[in-house]
Design a protein around this motif. Structure first.
Motif, PDB file in Angstrom:
ATOM      1  N   ILE A   6       0.848  -1.211   0.000  1.00 22.73           N
ATOM      2  CA  ILE A   6       0.000   0.000   0.000  1.00 22.73           C
ATOM      3  C   ILE A   6       0.879   1.256   0.000  1.00 22.73           C
ATOM      4  CG2 ILE A   6      -1.811   1.296   1.195  1.00 22.73           C
ATOM      5  CD1 ILE A   6      -2.725  -1.284   2.499  1.00 22.73           C
ATOM      6  N   LEU A   7       1.880   1.275   0.880  1.00 25.71           N
ATOM      7  CA  LEU A   7       2.747   2.464   0.988  1.00 25.71           C
ATOM      8  C   LEU A   7       3.466   2.731  -0.333  1.00 25.71           C
ATOM      9  CD1 LEU A   7       4.116   1.707   4.565  1.00 25.71           C
ATOM     10  CD2 LEU A   7       2.866   3.782   3.913  1.00 25.71           C
ATOM     11  N   GLU A   8       3.932   1.659  -0.942  1.00 25.96           N
ATOM     12  CA  GLU A   8       4.659   1.805  -2.200  1.00 25.96           C
ATOM     13  C   GLU A   8       3.721   2.312  -3.305  1.00 25.96           C
ATOM     14  OE1 GLU A   8       7.737   1.949  -2.334  1.00 25.96           O
ATOM     15  OE2 GLU A   8       8.168   1.750  -4.455  1.00 25.96           O
ATOM     16  N   ALA A   9       2.491   1.827  -3.300  1.00 20.45           N
ATOM     17  CA  ALA A   9       1.511   2.298  -4.302  1.00 20.45           C
ATOM     18  C   ALA A   9       1.204   3.776  -4.073  1.00 20.45           C
ATOM     19  CB  ALA A   9       0.228   1.464  -4.209  1.00 20.45           C
ATOM     20  N   ILE A  10       1.020   4.163  -2.825  1.00 21.64           N
ATOM     21  CA  ILE A  10       0.731   5.580  -2.525  1.00 21.64           C
ATOM     22  C   ILE A  10       1.890   6.444  -3.019  1.00 21.64           C
ATOM     23  CG2 ILE A  10       0.503   7.262  -0.630  1.00 21.64           C
ATOM     24  CD1 ILE A  10      -1.037   5.122   0.961  1.00 21.64           C
ATOM     25  N   ARG A  11       3.109   5.978  -2.765  1.00 21.26           N
ATOM     26  CA  ARG A  11       4.298   6.749  -3.188  1.00 21.26           C
ATOM     27  C   ARG A  11       4.393   6.835  -4.713  1.00 21.26           C
ATOM     28  NH1 ARG A  11       9.990   6.315  -4.212  1.00 21.26           N
ATOM     29  NH2 ARG A  11       9.950   4.076  -4.545  1.00 21.26           N
ATOM     30  N   ASN A  12       4.264   5.686  -5.371  1.00 18.22           N
ATOM     31  CA  ASN A  12       4.403   5.658  -6.838  1.00 18.22           C
ATOM     32  C   ASN A  12       3.309   6.436  -7.543  1.00 18.22           C
ATOM     33  OD1 ASN A  12       6.764   4.242  -7.430  1.00 18.22           O
ATOM     34  ND2 ASN A  12       5.808   2.325  -6.770  1.00 18.22           N
ATOM     35  N   MET A  13       2.109   6.364  -6.983  1.00 18.58           N
ATOM     36  CA  MET A  13       0.975   7.046  -7.627  1.00 18.58           C
ATOM     37  C   MET A  13       0.918   8.520  -7.234  1.00 18.58           C
ATOM     38  SD  MET A  13      -1.782   3.983  -7.005  1.00 18.58           S
ATOM     39  CE  MET A  13      -3.210   4.727  -7.792  1.00 18.58           C
ATOM     40  N   LYS A  14       1.862   8.909  -6.359  1.00 18.36           N
ATOM     41  CA  LYS A  14       1.948  10.319  -5.897  1.00 18.36           C
ATOM     42  C   LYS A  14       0.634  10.797  -5.281  1.00 18.36           C
ATOM     43  CE  LYS A  14       5.670  11.751  -9.039  1.00 18.36           C
ATOM     44  NZ  LYS A  14       6.220  10.402  -9.153  1.00 18.36           N
ATOM     45  N   LEU A  15       0.012   9.910  -4.490  1.00 16.12           N
ATOM     46  CA  LEU A  15      -1.233  10.293  -3.812  1.00 16.12           C
ATOM     47  C   LEU A  15      -0.878  11.109  -2.575  1.00 16.12           C
ATOM     48  CD1 LEU A  15      -3.183   6.881  -3.931  1.00 16.12           C
ATOM     49  CD2 LEU A  15      -3.365   8.821  -5.507  1.00 16.12           C
ATOM     50  N   SER A  16      -1.712  12.084  -2.261  1.00 16.29           N
ATOM     51  CA  SER A  16      -1.389  12.910  -1.088  1.00 16.29           C
ATOM     52  C   SER A  16      -2.212  12.511   0.127  1.00 16.29           C
ATOM     53  CB  SER A  16      -1.627  14.389  -1.415  1.00 16.29           C
ATOM     54  OG  SER A  16      -2.973  14.525  -1.812  1.00 16.29           O
ATOM     55  N   CYS A  17      -2.688  11.243   0.132  1.00 13.55           N
ATOM     56  CA  CYS A  17      -3.551  10.813   1.234  1.00 13.55           C
ATOM     57  C   CYS A  17      -2.769  10.563   2.516  1.00 13.55           C
ATOM     58  CB  CYS A  17      -4.290   9.534   0.838  1.00 13.55           C
ATOM     59  SG  CYS A  17      -3.198   8.188   0.414  1.00 13.55           S
ATOM     60  N   LYS A  18      -3.497  10.556   3.631  1.00 12.72           N
ATOM     61  CA  LYS A  18      -2.910  10.195   4.915  1.00 12.72           C
ATOM     62  C   LYS A  18      -3.088   8.691   5.123  1.00 12.72           C
ATOM     63  CE  LYS A  18      -3.757  14.682   7.034  1.00 12.72           C
ATOM     64  NZ  LYS A  18      -4.450  15.402   8.112  1.00 12.72           N
ATOM     65  N   TYR A  19      -2.082   8.067   5.748  1.00  8.98           N
ATOM     66  CA  TYR A  19      -2.096   6.609   5.913  1.00  8.98           C
ATOM     67  C   TYR A  19      -2.033   6.246   7.396  1.00  8.98           C
ATOM     68  CZ  TYR A  19      -0.373   1.754   5.746  1.00  8.98           C
ATOM     69  OH  TYR A  19      -0.210   0.407   5.914  1.00  8.98           O
ATOM     70  N   TYR A  20      -2.960   5.373   7.812  1.00  8.13           N
ATOM     71  CA  TYR A  20      -2.960   4.860   9.190  1.00  8.13           C
ATOM     72  C   TYR A  20      -2.581   3.384   9.171  1.00  8.13           C
ATOM     73  CZ  TYR A  20      -4.629   3.074  13.643  1.00  8.13           C
ATOM     74  OH  TYR A  20      -4.695   2.452  14.868  1.00  8.13           O
ATOM     75  N   GLN A  21      -1.586   3.009   9.976  1.00  9.13           N
ATOM     76  CA  GLN A  21      -1.196   1.604  10.084  1.00  9.13           C
ATOM     77  C   GLN A  21      -1.640   1.049  11.434  1.00  9.13           C
ATOM     78  OE1 GLN A  21      -0.140  -0.784   8.212  1.00  9.13           O
ATOM     79  NE2 GLN A  21       0.267  -2.250   9.858  1.00  9.13           N
ATOM     80  N   ALA A  22      -2.381  -0.085  11.370  1.00  7.72           N
ATOM     81  CA  ALA A  22      -2.866  -0.727  12.598  1.00  7.72           C
ATOM     82  C   ALA A  22      -1.731  -1.507  13.250  1.00  7.72           C
ATOM     83  CB  ALA A  22      -4.034  -1.652  12.273  1.00  7.72           C
ATOM     84  N   SER A  23      -0.926  -0.795  14.031  1.00  7.02           N
ATOM     85  CA  SER A  23       0.151  -1.454  14.765  1.00  7.02           C
ATOM     86  C   SER A  23      -0.391  -1.984  16.089  1.00  7.02           C
ATOM     87  CB  SER A  23       1.306  -0.473  14.991  1.00  7.02           C
ATOM     88  OG  SER A  23       1.968  -0.251  13.757  1.00  7.02           O
ATOM     89  N   SER A  24       0.442  -2.789  16.760  1.00  4.22           N
ATOM     90  CA  SER A  24      -0.112  -3.570  17.871  1.00  4.22           C
ATOM     91  C   SER A  24       0.812  -3.623  19.077  1.00  4.22           C
ATOM     92  CB  SER A  24      -0.344  -4.999  17.363  1.00  4.22           C
ATOM     93  OG  SER A  24      -0.471  -5.884  18.434  1.00  4.22           O
ATOM     94  N   SER A  25       0.207  -3.691  20.260  1.00  8.10           N
ATOM     95  CA  SER A  25       0.985  -3.863  21.496  1.00  8.10           C
ATOM     96  C   SER A  25       1.708  -5.214  21.515  1.00  8.10           C
ATOM     97  CB  SER A  25       0.079  -3.738  22.711  1.00  8.10           C
ATOM     98  OG  SER A  25      -1.039  -4.585  22.594  1.00  8.10           O
ATOM     99  N   GLU A  26       1.261  -6.154  20.692  1.00  7.46           N
ATOM    100  CA  GLU A  26       1.950  -7.448  20.604  1.00  7.46           C
ATOM    101  C   GLU A  26       3.416  -7.256  20.191  1.00  7.46           C
ATOM    102  OE1 GLU A  26       0.780 -10.431  21.487  1.00  7.46           O
ATOM    103  OE2 GLU A  26       2.259 -11.761  20.575  1.00  7.46           O
ATOM    104  N   MET A  27       3.730  -6.124  19.584  1.00  2.80           N
ATOM    105  CA  MET A  27       5.125  -5.847  19.174  1.00  2.80           C
ATOM    106  C   MET A  27       6.053  -5.735  20.382  1.00  2.80           C
ATOM    107  SD  MET A  27       4.581  -3.015  16.131  1.00  2.80           S
ATOM    108  CE  MET A  27       4.198  -1.685  17.228  1.00  2.80           C
ATOM    109  N   TYR A  28       5.516  -5.369  21.548  1.00  5.05           N
ATOM    110  CA  TYR A  28       6.374  -5.203  22.731  1.00  5.05           C
ATOM    111  C   TYR A  28       6.890  -6.537  23.259  1.00  5.05           C
ATOM    112  CZ  TYR A  28       4.799  -0.388  22.835  1.00  5.05           C
ATOM    113  OH  TYR A  28       4.546   0.920  22.505  1.00  5.05           O
ATOM    114  N   GLY A  29       6.118  -7.604  23.042  1.00  5.72           N
ATOM    115  CA  GLY A  29       6.556  -8.928  23.446  1.00  5.72           C
ATOM    116  C   GLY A  29       6.904  -9.000  24.921  1.00  5.72           C
ATOM    117  N   ILE A  30       8.191  -9.304  25.200  1.00  4.16           N
ATOM    118  CA  ILE A  30       8.587  -9.498  26.603  1.00  4.16           C
ATOM    119  C   ILE A  30       9.151  -8.226  27.239  1.00  4.16           C
ATOM    120  CG2 ILE A  30       8.920 -12.004  26.515  1.00  4.16           C
ATOM    121  CD1 ILE A  30      11.916 -11.466  26.054  1.00  4.16           C
ATOM    122  N   SER A  31       8.984  -7.088  26.588  1.00  2.00           N
ATOM    123  CA  SER A  31       9.430  -5.829  27.187  1.00  2.00           C
ATOM    124  C   SER A  31       8.574  -5.538  28.425  1.00  2.00           C
ATOM    125  CB  SER A  31       9.254  -4.701  26.178  1.00  2.00           C
ATOM    126  OG  SER A  31      10.421  -3.978  26.051  1.00  2.00           O
TER     127      SER A  31
END
Ligand code: NAP
Ligand code: GDD
Length: 375
Positions: A127-152
């Motif tokens: 998606i990010l690469e398409a937005i960049r290549n197509m020169k779209l000026s939209c805002k992008y939200y990525q659903a990141s997760s607390s699961e990334m913290y793991g054992i922190s």
């Protein structure tokens, strides 16, 4: 489901939601429509309907069909298919893209690590690469997760090191860094929402909260005798999904893209969730829950606890629904559904307050306790 107004006043903006048929996608679609956005959703082909959570939005179809004027319509696409992503972006020309689609089950990611990485890490890249290549000026939200913290160790905020423990966590961490990289290297408006666990009556049935509330409702209505679970000691920061979608939107209303942690600042064990749910109908959970190894994971995330101070400060966002209220909302909703399906409810009883269904649950629980005594 909420009543959606057919009268619609467009605010001039178009939002694209991937994963619109999921728990969060359905709430976000309702929220954005209520704000006057035209909403377009990406769904993938399925052999059986996967749109149950958004079927009520079909009402727009009667009035507008699939036209540019329509407040809401769906398009087929898949995160593993760059062509479909580009075609959808081309057609929709969105102002805001919410990338919520993913293989979202942590345990399943150990069984299907390759497709998890493909959808969850390469998907956002596509998606990010398409937005960049197509020169779209939209805002992008990525659903990141607390699961990334793991054992922190907890509490976790935007500065906490990330030590993921599952293919899912690793896939989300890759997407998190890609989102940052496209922001820093190419100047895209790309934001990460690092959301801690959020639940609702629309939660998938094999996540632990819904498995518990639905399992309890099945026990009360005589469809099951036991509830099988895995690790009861894991701690999670559980919030209400309906409130979390507003935080996603707020993130994209800021002047600059950034990363934000969203949670309740409270953590509870799985055991506490089970206990709270069964207590609501005066049952002792220990009489009904069995522990099976097959529901335990090869590696576990022991404790998640959000420090969402930045979101409070910058976005002005705070959760309203805390642990006990969340459990009650979910138990009442599952009881209502199970009692309806098994004929325990009159047609007139379908729009009652949560306490009504909890009281009915208590009546059913009395019967179960009596039966158990006799045996
Ligand atoms: P969900 O209910 O599982 O919904 C995920 C959606 O993604 C579904 O509509 C699913 O479609 C779709 N999807 C899956 N693979 C796809 C693909 N290859 N192409 C297109 N669509 C695909 O998840 P959720 O709870 O709403 O979560 C939304 C997002 O937030 C996910 O990215 C999740 O990982 C992330 N997240 C969730 C939480 C949480 O606690 N809920 C916390 C942090 C982050 P099908 O119905 O066809 O499978
Ligand atoms: N699913 C499940 N089923 N989990 C169980 C069970 C069971 O029978 N028994 C115990 N658990 C424990 C899991 O081991 C985990 O520690 C905890 O309950 C929560 O599991 P899930 O509800 O499956 O959620 P999750 O925390 O693994 O992942 C969810 O939250 C992430 C954010 O931290 C998902 O929504 C992810 O998509 C999300 O990113």
């Amino acid at each position: 489901m909420e009543t959606i107004q057919k009268d619609f006043e467009w605010n001039g903006k178009v939002a694209l939601i991937t994963g619109i048929g999921g728990q969060d996608g359905s709430y976000l679609a309702e929220f954005l429509l209520s704000k006057g956005y035209k909403v377009r959703g990406m769904i993938r082909r399925s052999s059986y309907p996967n749109t149950k959570r958004i079927d009520h939005l079909d009402i727009y179809d009667d009035v507008y069909g699939k036209t540019p004027e329509s407040p809401f319509y769906l398009l087929y696409g898949d995160l593993s298919d760059s062509t479909s992503i580009r075609n959808i972006l081309e057609e929709v020309q969105p102002d805001e893209v919410y990338n919520l689609a993913s293989q979202s089950h942590v345990s399943v990611s150990f069984n299907s690590p390759e497709s998890t990485l493909n959808f969850n890490a390469i998907g956002p890249l596509r998606i990010l690469e398409a937005i960049r290549n197509m020169k779209l000026s939209c805002k992008y939200y990525q659903a990141s997760s607390s699961e990334m913290y793991g054992i922190s160790p907890p509490p976790q905020n935007e500065e906490t090191p990330m030590i993921p423990q599952s293919p899912y966590g690793i896939s989300k961490l890759a997407a998190f860094h890609l989102t940052r990289m496209y922001r820093n290297a190419y100047g895209l408006y790309a934001t990460n929402g690092i959301l801690f666990n959020h639940e609702s009556p629309r939660r998938g049935v094999n996540f632990v909260t819904r498995k518990i509330t639905r399992g309890l409702a099945y026990i009360l209505t005589g469809r099951k005798e036991k509830l099988s679970l895995g690790n009861l000691d894991a701690k999670r920061d559980w919030g209400y999904a309906k409130e979390y979608v507003e935080a996603m939107w707020l993130m994209l209303q800021q002047d600059k893209p950034d990363d934000y942690v969203i949670g309740t600042k409270e953590s509870h064990t799985v055991k506490e969730f089970v206990e709270e749910a069964f207590n609501l109908v005066n049952l002792n959970w220990k009489d009904f829950v069995e522990i099976l190894d097959r529901y335990k994971r090869p590696a576990e995330v022991p404790t998640l606890l959000a420090d969402s101070s930045k979101a409070e400060r910058v976005l002005g966002w705070k959760p309203k629904t805390k642990f006990k209220d969340l459990v009650k909302i979910m138990v009442a909703a599952d009881l209502k559904e199970a009692m309806q399906e098994t004929g325990y409810l009159h047609v007139n009883d379908m729009n009652m307050p949560d306490d009504f269904y909890i009281e009915k649950g208590k009546e059913l629980a009395k019967g179960i306790k009596l039966k158990r005594k006799r045996i």
